[in-house]
Scaffold this motif. Sequence first.
Motif, PDB file in Angstrom:
ATOM      1  N   TRP A  61      65.769  59.909 -58.351  1.00 15.90           N
ATOM      2  CA  TRP A  61      64.852  58.631 -58.246  1.00 15.90           C
ATOM      3  C   TRP A  61      63.762  58.759 -57.424  1.00 15.90           C
ATOM      4  N   ALA A  86      75.040  58.092 -69.223  1.00 20.11           N
ATOM      5  CA  ALA A  86      74.071  57.435 -69.488  1.00 20.11           C
ATOM      6  C   ALA A  86      72.878  58.686 -69.882  1.00 20.11           C
ATOM      7  N   THR A  87      73.244  59.413 -70.897  1.00 20.96           N
ATOM      8  CA  THR A  87      72.130  60.374 -71.248  1.00 20.96           C
ATOM      9  C   THR A  87      71.624  59.781 -72.714  1.00 20.96           C
ATOM     10  N   ASP A  88      71.852  58.835 -72.924  1.00 22.08           N
ATOM     11  CA  ASP A  88      71.345  58.135 -74.163  1.00 22.08           C
ATOM     12  C   ASP A  88      71.676  58.760 -75.444  1.00 22.08           C
ATOM     13  N   ASP A 141      79.409  56.384 -71.012  1.00 24.93           N
ATOM     14  CA  ASP A 141      78.237  55.735 -71.439  1.00 24.93           C
ATOM     15  C   ASP A 141      77.226  56.965 -72.017  1.00 24.93           C
ATOM     16  N   SER A 177      72.286  62.367 -64.882  1.00 24.32           N
ATOM     17  CA  SER A 177      72.604  61.112 -65.602  1.00 24.32           C
ATOM     18  C   SER A 177      71.305  60.519 -65.415  1.00 24.32           C
ATOM     19  N   ARG A 178      71.257  59.497 -66.367  1.00 23.84           N
ATOM     20  CA  ARG A 178      70.223  58.425 -66.454  1.00 23.84           C
ATOM     21  C   ARG A 178      68.726  59.289 -66.598  1.00 23.84           C
ATOM     22  N   THR A 179      68.712  60.421 -67.313  1.00 18.58           N
ATOM     23  CA  THR A 179      67.325  60.897 -67.382  1.00 18.58           C
ATOM     24  C   THR A 179      66.441  60.538 -68.710  1.00 18.58           C
ATOM     25  N   SER A 182      68.762  63.250 -61.305  1.00 17.58           N
ATOM     26  CA  SER A 182      69.067  61.763 -62.015  1.00 17.58           C
ATOM     27  C   SER A 182      68.144  61.008 -61.705  1.00 17.58           C
ATOM     28  N   LEU A 183      68.172  59.869 -62.676  1.00 17.54           N
ATOM     29  CA  LEU A 183      67.029  58.812 -62.790  1.00 17.54           C
ATOM     30  C   LEU A 183      65.406  59.160 -62.441  1.00 17.54           C
TER      31      LEU A 183
END
Length: 265
Positions: free
Chosen positions: A92, A173-175, A200, A145-147, A118-119
């Motif tokens: 982040w 949350a890696t889409d 996710d 995660s969340r990249t 991440s983020l």
Amino acid sequence: ARSCTQLRHLHVAGVKQHPLNEAINVVAATCPHLESLNLGSSAAVKDATIDLVARSCRQLTFLNLESQDVTDVGLSAVADCCPQLRHLSVRWVKRFVSDRSVSAVAVRCPCLTHLDVSLTGGTVTDAAISAVADGCPELRRLDVSRTGGAVTDRSICAIARGCPRLQYLDVSATDGGVTDVGISAIATHCRELQYLDACDTGGRVTDESILLLAKYSARLKSLDVGLAPLVSRAALLTIASRCEQLMTLQRTTPGKFARPVGSTR
């Protein structure tokens, strides 16, 4: 700091007082033996300060820059000057850390065991994570995660081959970028795996990879496959029965498997 020239560890995570840059500058200038610096979620620290820390504290092994105001400039200085770095978090970051600096860390810090990107909003991609796979064989912990879908099976398979001692992996949350292909590679090659978060993942993780985890991941202690509609109750019961060290098994899809390990009702 001026009277603590032998300082090895500094933890100021969450400290919001200003001006923190000036304080860290003093530490960098007077504490050359500093090994651990935790700036996570503290008042904004700039590239110039991180550059000074890197050039003055070359024994640094732990650096947490979570939520910091740093860019590739500051992180590249760390890569250039701190070859013993083992733990790095750029989770982040408020500005712009990209493949360029993370790849530099991968090449110049071969002892790296912990990396959290991440983020980061898609600026850290397969290119950087593949560089880590090539340059950091001792990696134990990786959080991508969340990249923003920028990290996919391509680099996760590279991690599986290049970092066989991996123990912790977060690909939540890696889409949809990380699928059964990546998880299967991790299961097959990383036999010390203890923690996996595949929550996710866009429905791309199924029984196929979960059953390989059940077969190969004897040390697994925690697994999260929340929001994975193609992971069946039967597969989860199989992994619960075969992975004797498993303590946490999460399936948070409403109405589905979501209970502590040990219950078979």
